[in-house]
Scaffold this motif. Structure first.
Motif, mmCIF file in Angstrom:
data_model
loop_
_atom_site.group_PDB
_atom_site.id
_atom_site.type_symbol
_atom_site.label_atom_id
_atom_site.label_comp_id
_atom_site.label_asym_id
_atom_site.label_seq_id
_atom_site.Cartn_x
_atom_site.Cartn_y
_atom_site.Cartn_z
ATOM 1 N N VAL A 5 -16.169 -8.033 55.808
ATOM 2 C CA VAL A 5 -15.021 -7.464 55.604
ATOM 3 C C VAL A 5 -15.382 -5.931 55.189
ATOM 4 O O VAL A 5 -16.477 -5.618 54.368
ATOM 5 C CB VAL A 5 -14.301 -8.092 54.140
ATOM 6 C CG1 VAL A 5 -13.006 -7.021 53.838
ATOM 7 C CG2 VAL A 5 -13.589 -9.204 54.477
ATOM 8 N N THR A 6 -14.651 -5.009 56.103
ATOM 9 C CA THR A 6 -15.268 -3.529 55.799
ATOM 10 C C THR A 6 -14.226 -2.729 55.029
ATOM 11 O O THR A 6 -12.910 -2.814 55.477
ATOM 12 C CB THR A 6 -15.458 -2.879 57.098
ATOM 13 O OG1 THR A 6 -16.458 -3.864 57.982
ATOM 14 C CG2 THR A 6 -16.219 -1.478 57.107
ATOM 15 N N ALA A 7 -14.502 -2.245 53.828
ATOM 16 C CA ALA A 7 -13.765 -1.330 53.153
ATOM 17 C C ALA A 7 -14.115 0.211 53.108
ATOM 18 O O ALA A 7 -15.222 0.604 53.164
ATOM 19 C CB ALA A 7 -13.330 -1.971 51.661
ATOM 20 N N VAL A 8 -13.251 1.183 53.283
ATOM 21 C CA VAL A 8 -13.454 2.472 53.261
ATOM 22 C C VAL A 8 -12.888 3.010 51.966
ATOM 23 O O VAL A 8 -11.869 3.187 51.933
ATOM 24 C CB VAL A 8 -12.898 3.172 54.403
ATOM 25 C CG1 VAL A 8 -13.500 4.514 54.474
ATOM 26 C CG2 VAL A 8 -13.400 2.528 55.662
ATOM 27 N N ASN A 9 -13.953 3.462 51.265
ATOM 28 C CA ASN A 9 -13.819 3.671 49.832
ATOM 29 C C ASN A 9 -13.160 5.400 49.639
ATOM 30 O O ASN A 9 -13.548 6.198 50.512
ATOM 31 C CB ASN A 9 -14.986 3.716 48.988
ATOM 32 C CG ASN A 9 -14.511 3.774 47.297
ATOM 33 O OD1 ASN A 9 -13.407 3.613 46.948
ATOM 34 N ND2 ASN A 9 -15.793 3.837 46.538
ATOM 35 N N LYS A 10 -12.786 5.738 48.574
ATOM 36 C CA LYS A 10 -12.577 7.007 48.275
ATOM 37 C C LYS A 10 -11.320 7.750 49.118
ATOM 38 O O LYS A 10 -11.232 8.762 49.612
ATOM 39 C CB LYS A 10 -13.778 8.081 48.424
ATOM 40 C CG LYS A 10 -15.010 7.564 47.636
ATOM 41 C CD LYS A 10 -16.096 8.437 47.384
ATOM 42 C CE LYS A 10 -17.364 7.739 46.739
ATOM 43 N NZ LYS A 10 -18.467 8.447 46.580
ATOM 44 N N SER A 11 -10.154 6.679 49.397
ATOM 45 C CA SER A 11 -9.054 7.247 50.007
ATOM 46 C C SER A 11 -8.242 8.296 49.417
ATOM 47 O O SER A 11 -7.393 8.761 49.908
ATOM 48 C CB SER A 11 -8.207 5.955 50.168
ATOM 49 O OG SER A 11 -7.734 5.275 49.325
ATOM 50 N N ASP A 12 -8.306 8.533 48.223
ATOM 51 C CA ASP A 12 -7.910 9.745 47.301
ATOM 52 C C ASP A 12 -8.673 11.107 47.591
ATOM 53 O O ASP A 12 -8.061 11.994 47.343
ATOM 54 C CB ASP A 12 -8.257 9.415 45.801
ATOM 55 C CG ASP A 12 -9.628 9.157 45.543
ATOM 56 O OD1 ASP A 12 -10.239 10.067 44.581
ATOM 57 O OD2 ASP A 12 -10.391 8.227 45.995
ATOM 58 N N LEU A 13 -9.818 10.942 48.500
ATOM 59 C CA LEU A 13 -10.043 12.355 49.059
ATOM 60 C C LEU A 13 -9.803 12.519 50.565
ATOM 61 O O LEU A 13 -9.526 11.257 51.116
ATOM 62 C CB LEU A 13 -11.695 12.294 48.704
ATOM 63 C CG LEU A 13 -12.054 12.080 47.433
ATOM 64 C CD1 LEU A 13 -13.712 12.009 47.505
ATOM 65 C CD2 LEU A 13 -11.930 13.262 46.477
#
Ligand code: GDP
Length: 447
Positions: free
Chosen positions: A329-337
């Motif tokens: 499962v691939t998650a892309v973090n820091k969607s707040d930036l």
């Protein structure tokens, strides 16, 4: 049955501790060490907590609550006494020792539950559910064990066993009375009944792949380059600050583990060192350990930093995982930036800082592990039960091939009967002493 005793609560300093006594002499043993303030004997008020003194040779050791359960209305089905005393280690050990002096012996692991089983209070699958309930690490594990304890799995097994018993009776009538002119059974009817039962067995056996997720737990390797937010994700999923979060790349050198409950599933998340080329020998060791961790996990959670362009090593872990045949499962973090690259299909945008996307990520993890069935007690959750189902299915396969090869009903009957015996090992109807010992030795003392 002789009289046994053990501390049922954990051996730690605590407010209260529970000591159990069970067996024919439970009441007389309790009466030698416990004296109700009311002056009335314990036997005068079964199933009622009685307040009194615990004494050794006239010396007060504690004030405690004592409940007497007269057989057969007790957990074990025998006379049983439960003493709720204060929880200090020295105190409970001392009380236990005077209970020994009064005539009880130390209980073995799971001995109370084994007695409950032997006295017909629980079947074997329900007894195992007691152990699973105690060791459950997530809400789903609790629900499946509680459902099994209330007999859900046992009823499913009993329904299949019922069909097999009918069939055995049908086949054996002809085998036993063929000489007396009993009509041979309709073998096409036998065939369709066998294949229907085979289908039910396979369905139940198949539930183990999901049931074991709850009973054994799932290891998930959280992988990604240094600083993508692996430690932050572990903290967010575990719900407390366990992993060290630092903005210096490569800080997390050792594999860190935290336990979490992901939508009811008990998971162990491991925060692996970032996988990248490095000259640093200490970091190199961590990277080797991370590779081993990935190979022994059930799923890889590949984490990327969405605020930076993708680097050459960033997807290394997921490639390794796919080579091992593991779900990713691939998650892309820091969607707040602000994003540095567009989101590929199937990637999940999350922010450990704000919590955005974490619920979607949990659902994706659960889906990727194939945990779609409700853990309501109908899922087979231990290897002993799964092995019994497998064996039962193999005997049924033999019965079906005997039938299609045109063998006489008595030969079909032998395999059908063997399938029934294997199946009934689950609830213990046909379990040997050896099987019972293996089941109960896994329990803690006091249960
Ligand atoms: P690891 O090296 O992969 O374990 O990364 P850490 O969890 O230690 O985080 C590295 C840095 O990224 C820290 O300064 C975190 O505060 C920061 N960080 C983690 N998640 C987020 C996020 O969702 N948004 C932002 N803006 N910063 C984050």
């Amino acid at each position: 049955m002789d009289t046994v005793t053990a501390i049922a609560t954990a051996p730690i300093t605590a407010a209260v501790s529970l000591i159990r006594i069970s067996g024919e002499g439970a009441l007389s043993v309790a009466e030698k060490i416990f004296f109700p303030f009311s002056g009335k004997p314990l036997s005068a008020s079964p199933r009622t907590a009685v307040y009194g003194r615990v004494e050794k040779d006239g010396q007060l050791l504690d004030r405690a609550l004592c409940t007497y359960f007269a057989a057969p209305a007790s957990y074990t089905g025998e006379d049983c006494v439960e003493l709720c005393c204060h929880g200090g280690r020295a105190l409970t050990e001392l009380i236990l020792s005077i209970i020994y002096e009064a005539g009880a012996r130390p209980a073995g692991p799971g001995e109370f539950t084994k007695r409950a089983y032997l006295n017909g209070k629980l079947d074997l699958a329900e007894a195992e559910a007691v152990g699973d309930l105690i060791s459950a690490r997530s809400v789903g594990a609790v629900k499946n064990a509680a459902g099994q304890l209330s007999g859900r799995l046992s009823r499913e097994v009993a329904a299949i066993a019922d069909g097999l018993t009918d069939l055995c009776a049908h086949l054996s009538a002809w085998t036993d009375y063929a000489d007396e002119g009993v009509e041979p059974p309709d073998m096409s009817d036998v065939g369709s009944r066998l294949s229907r039962i085979r289908g039910e067995l396979s369905r139940l056996e198949g539930s183990f792949s999901q049931g074991r997720l709850y009973s054994e737990g799932v290891r998930i390797a959280v992988a990604g380059s240094p600083n993508v937010g692996k430690s932050s994700l572990l903290n967010a999923l575990a719900g407390y600050e366990r992993a060290i979060v630092s903005d210096v790349a490569g800080t997390t050198r050792d594999t860190l583990e935290v336990n979490a409950d992901i939508l009811g599933l008990p998971v162990t998340l491991t925060d692996t060192a970032g996988l990248r080329d490095t000259e640093d020998s200490i970091e190199r060791l961590g990277i080797d350990r991370a590779k081993r961790e990935i190979e022994t996990s059930s799923l890889v959670l590949q984490l990327l930093d969405g605020s930076l362009p993708l680097g050459k090593d960033d997807l290394y872990a997921s490639e390794l995982a796919r080579d091992c045949g593991l779900p990713v499962v691939t998650a892309v973090n820091k969607s707040d930036l602000p994003p540095a690259f567009p989101l590929s299909e199937g990637y999940i945008a999350i922010s450990c800082a704000t919590g955005e996307g974490l619920e979607e990520l949990k659902r994706a993890v659960k889906d990727a592990l194939g945990a779609s069935a409700e853990p309501d007690g109908s899922l087979v959750s231990n290897r002993r039960q799964a092995a019994a189902l497998r064996l039962s299915g193999q005997h049924l396969d033999s019965a079906m091939s005997a039938l299609s090869s045109g063998y006489t009903p008595d030969l079909v009957w032998i395999d059908t009967e063997a399938a029934l015996r294997a199946l009934e090992e689950i609830t213990g109807r046909t379990a040997s002493e050896d099987v019972l010992n293996r089941v109960f030795e896994k329990f803690c003392v006091g249960k």
